[in-house]
Design a protein around this motif. Structure first.
Motif, short mmCIF file in Angstrom:
data_model
loop_
_atom_site.label_atom_id
_atom_site.label_comp_id
_atom_site.label_asym_id
_atom_site.label_seq_id
_atom_site.Cartn_x
_atom_site.Cartn_y
_atom_site.Cartn_z
N MET A 1 0.83 -1.20 0.00
CA MET A 1 0.00 0.00 0.00
C MET A 1 0.87 1.25 0.00
O MET A 1 1.99 1.26 0.52
CB MET A 1 -0.98 0.01 1.18
CG MET A 1 -0.36 0.04 2.55
SD MET A 1 -1.62 0.17 3.87
CE MET A 1 -2.27 -1.50 3.90
N THR A 2 0.35 2.29 -0.63
CA THR A 2 1.05 3.57 -0.68
C THR A 2 0.08 4.67 -0.26
O THR A 2 -1.00 4.81 -0.83
CB THR A 2 1.56 3.86 -2.11
OG1 THR A 2 0.50 3.71 -3.05
CG2 THR A 2 2.70 2.92 -2.50
N GLY A 3 0.47 5.43 0.77
CA GLY A 3 -0.39 6.50 1.26
C GLY A 3 -1.76 6.03 1.67
O GLY A 3 -2.74 6.75 1.52
N VAL B 1 2.67 -7.38 4.98
CA VAL B 1 2.17 -6.07 4.57
C VAL B 1 3.36 -5.13 4.40
O VAL B 1 4.20 -5.01 5.31
CB VAL B 1 1.18 -5.48 5.60
CG1 VAL B 1 0.65 -4.13 5.11
CG2 VAL B 1 0.03 -6.44 5.87
N TYR B 2 3.42 -4.47 3.25
CA TYR B 2 4.51 -3.54 2.93
C TYR B 2 3.89 -2.20 2.55
O TYR B 2 3.10 -2.13 1.60
CB TYR B 2 5.36 -4.09 1.78
CG TYR B 2 5.72 -5.55 1.96
CD1 TYR B 2 6.67 -5.94 2.88
CD2 TYR B 2 5.06 -6.54 1.20
CE1 TYR B 2 6.98 -7.29 3.06
CE2 TYR B 2 5.37 -7.88 1.37
CZ TYR B 2 6.33 -8.25 2.30
OH TYR B 2 6.63 -9.58 2.48
N ALA B 3 4.24 -1.16 3.28
CA ALA B 3 3.57 0.13 3.09
C ALA B 3 4.59 1.25 2.89
O ALA B 3 5.66 1.25 3.49
CB ALA B 3 2.69 0.45 4.30
N ALA B 4 4.22 2.20 2.04
CA ALA B 4 4.94 3.46 1.90
C ALA B 4 4.09 4.55 2.54
O ALA B 4 2.90 4.68 2.24
CB ALA B 4 5.20 3.79 0.44
N SER B 5 4.69 5.31 3.45
CA SER B 5 3.97 6.36 4.16
C SER B 5 4.75 7.66 4.00
O SER B 5 5.98 7.68 4.14
CB SER B 5 3.84 5.99 5.64
OG SER B 5 3.01 6.90 6.33
N PHE B 6 4.03 8.75 3.73
CA PHE B 6 4.65 10.01 3.34
C PHE B 6 4.50 11.06 4.44
O PHE B 6 3.37 11.40 4.83
CB PHE B 6 4.06 10.49 2.02
CG PHE B 6 4.04 9.43 0.96
CD1 PHE B 6 5.21 8.82 0.56
CD2 PHE B 6 2.84 9.00 0.40
CE1 PHE B 6 5.20 7.82 -0.41
CE2 PHE B 6 2.82 8.00 -0.56
CZ PHE B 6 4.01 7.40 -0.97
N VAL B 7 5.62 11.57 4.93
CA VAL B 7 5.62 12.52 6.03
C VAL B 7 4.77 13.75 5.70
O VAL B 7 4.04 14.27 6.55
CB VAL B 7 7.07 12.94 6.37
CG1 VAL B 7 7.08 14.05 7.43
CG2 VAL B 7 7.87 11.73 6.85
N THR C 1 -1.77 3.81 13.06
CA THR C 1 -2.39 2.61 12.49
C THR C 1 -1.36 1.52 12.24
O THR C 1 -1.60 0.34 12.51
CB THR C 1 -3.10 2.96 11.17
OG1 THR C 1 -4.20 3.83 11.46
CG2 THR C 1 -3.63 1.72 10.47
N ALA C 2 -0.19 1.89 11.72
CA ALA C 2 0.84 0.89 11.44
C ALA C 2 1.20 0.10 12.70
O ALA C 2 1.47 -1.11 12.63
CB ALA C 2 2.08 1.56 10.86
N VAL D 1 7.20 -0.74 7.01
CA VAL D 1 6.83 0.57 6.48
C VAL D 1 8.06 1.34 6.04
O VAL D 1 9.05 1.45 6.78
CB VAL D 1 6.05 1.40 7.53
CG1 VAL D 1 5.58 2.71 6.91
CG2 VAL D 1 4.86 0.62 8.07
N PHE D 2 7.98 1.88 4.83
CA PHE D 2 8.98 2.81 4.31
C PHE D 2 8.41 4.22 4.50
O PHE D 2 7.35 4.54 3.97
CB PHE D 2 9.24 2.53 2.83
CG PHE D 2 9.86 3.66 2.07
CD1 PHE D 2 11.12 4.14 2.40
CD2 PHE D 2 9.20 4.24 1.00
CE1 PHE D 2 11.70 5.18 1.69
CE2 PHE D 2 9.77 5.27 0.29
CZ PHE D 2 11.03 5.75 0.64
#
Length: 476
Positions: free
Chosen positions: A194-196, A417-423, A436-437, A445-446
């Motif tokens: 998932m991304t964002g 689960v592999y996620a990209a999260s944006f500051v 949530t993570a 999470v990246f």
């Protein structure tokens, strides 16, 4: 325990080749309109499956063909809510997925794209406002996940057991859907990207907007730093709207209001979003300079930036995605929270802003709103939304929603689960995403402050490299 989902019925399929070595099959399925009431009828779902088109030197054996056709699926879950998928060749994800050995499935959510799309005429055919609202309640993430499971069971019916679960890739709202999938039907999942999309699963709509308005304000400041002359340009356009003796009609219907103009900040959270809004403001300001009026070309640019009329689910069910449990009603949360904030005080005024009093008046920047839907969007600026205003009010007050997430299940999650999260994500608050993570067992999470929410489209190479590094590498 979630109810057992029956396989969808495959209605039709037809294949064609797309330049770029893509073999695309267009699929239509039939699924229940309401999984709790089989007598309610059915809906059609549309999807495109994609695999590499290959012309081997040696004619493949039946076994080779079987392996080709039964490659594991990666299903793309689009953002929104309310948007169907683009053509597979237009998606940056297609190449990465096929090169990794997947076959792709782009499945339009119910009510979007070609999946019995929700449109205002069809809604009105359901009956009065209450009937329209009842119909729209069926188009949230809970039923999207049930649809996906029904389609999975259909498409993988003859797959070996180890290939029956599939992978999903959720962008933005697609990440919200992925968390619902992990909560309700983890048995259908091999892995989740998932991304964002780390939904604020413990927070109310009010909490979400208190957080995201802060980021919207930051993006407004960035906008006016980059385009300082737009402080005067935006005020000039607002003055023209408010001083006009009659409403300014838009080419596709409805009218240009101050609220609709200042809603263009929806684009601020994307790569290139500041420039996109500036281009629209520049067109409008140049029109006033050259003609003293706004031309069709400039007005068309404005109305195409936020397609609420053609994608009504986005507007009418947007706040409902934050009503994750029974007892929660949004009550137009974005409007209630925003009008109390000094930077967005124009929301509390009727009309939103009065013309400037003179050239000597210091010009304060007028802040644009972000990913927010307001009651005035249903009051005439969008002609299609105007026709379903009463249904929108009913849904804003509705508090009988189904649970979307199961924290106990997420705490014992066994699906990678592999996620990209944006500051600096303007749409999904970073701190709430972190919260949530921490609730999802095993998630990796990246996190980055160098990418924005639409990075999977604008900077796909960077995002995909990081996600697959999370998947393939180890940490001692």
């Amino acid at each position: 325990m979630a109810a057992v989902i029956q396989p969808a019925r495959l209605i039709s399929q037809r294949a064609h080749l797309v330049p770029g070595k893509l073999h695309v099959t267009e699929l239509f399925f039939e699924v229940p309109k309401n999984y709790a009431n089989s007598a309610a009828g059915t809906l059609k779902l549309f999807g495109r499956s994609v695999r590499k088109h290959e012309r081997p030197i040696v004619t493949p054996s039946p076994s080779d063909l079987d392996k080709r056709d039964k490659k594991p699926y990666l299903v793309y879950l689009e953002g929104g809510p309310g948007f169907g998928n683009r053509e597979p060749q237009e998606s940056t994800l297609t190449r990465y997925a096929l090169d990794r050995g997947y076959q792709m499935l782009f499945l339009d959510y119910r009510g979007t794209g070609l999946s019995t799309p929700v449109n205002v005429d069809a809604l009105l055919a359901e009956g009065g406002p209450q009937e329209q609202a009842n119909y729209l309640k069926l188009f949230r993430a809970d039923n999207i996940v049930r649809d996906a499971e029904a389609v999975r069971k259909c498409l993988t019916a003859d797959f070996p057991p180890e290939k029956k679960p599939w992978s999903v890739f959720g962008q933005s709202f697609g990440g919200f859907v992925s968390l619902t999938y992990l909560s309700k039907h983890p048995e259908g999942l091999r892995e989740v990207f998932m991304t964002g999309g780390l939904a604020p699963i413990r927070r109310t709509a009010d909490d979400v907007y208190r957080a995201t308005y802060k980021k919207v304000a930051e993006r407004n400041r960035a906008y006016y730093r980059k385009f300082p002359k737009d402080v005067a340009a935006v005020r000039r356009i607002v003055d023209h709207i408010t001083a006009s003796a009659k409403p300014i009609p838009l080419p596709a219907g409805g009218e240009l209001t101050v609220g609709r103009l200042l809603s263009l900040g929806l684009s601020f959270g994307s790569h290139g979003g500041l420039d996109l809004v500036h281009a629209a403001i520049l067109k409008l300001d140049a029109d006033l300079d050259q003609f003293g009026a706004l031309t069709r070309a400039a007005l068309t640019t404005v109305e195409q930036l936020i397609p609420f009329d053609t994608n009504p689910i986005y507007a009418i069910l947007h706040e409902a995605i934050y009503c994750h449990s029974p007892g929660l009603a949004s009550q137009w949360a974005a409007f209630r929270v925003g009008k109390e904030l000094p930077s967005f005080a124009w929301l509390a005024k009727d009309p939103p802003l009065s013309p400037s009093t003179g050239k000597s008046e210091p010009l304060e920047p007028l802040y644009f709103s972000g990913e927010m839907v307001f009651p005035f969007h249903f009051s005439g600026s969008y002609p299609e939304l105007f026709r379903i205003q009463a249904a929108a009010d009913i849904l804003a007050s509705h508090d009988g929603w189904e649970d979307l997430y199961d924290e106990a299940q997420l705490a014992r999650n066994a699906v990678p689960v592999y996620a990209a999260s944006f500051v600096d994500d303007m749409y999904v608050d970073f701190e709430l995403a972190r919260e949530t993570a921490a609730l999802v067992k095993g998630i990796r999470v990246f996190e980055t402050n160098t990418l924005y929410h639409n990075a999977i489209r604008a900077r796909a190479d960077e995002v995909m490299a990081q996600l697959f590094r999370l998947r393939d590498d180890t940490i001692d």
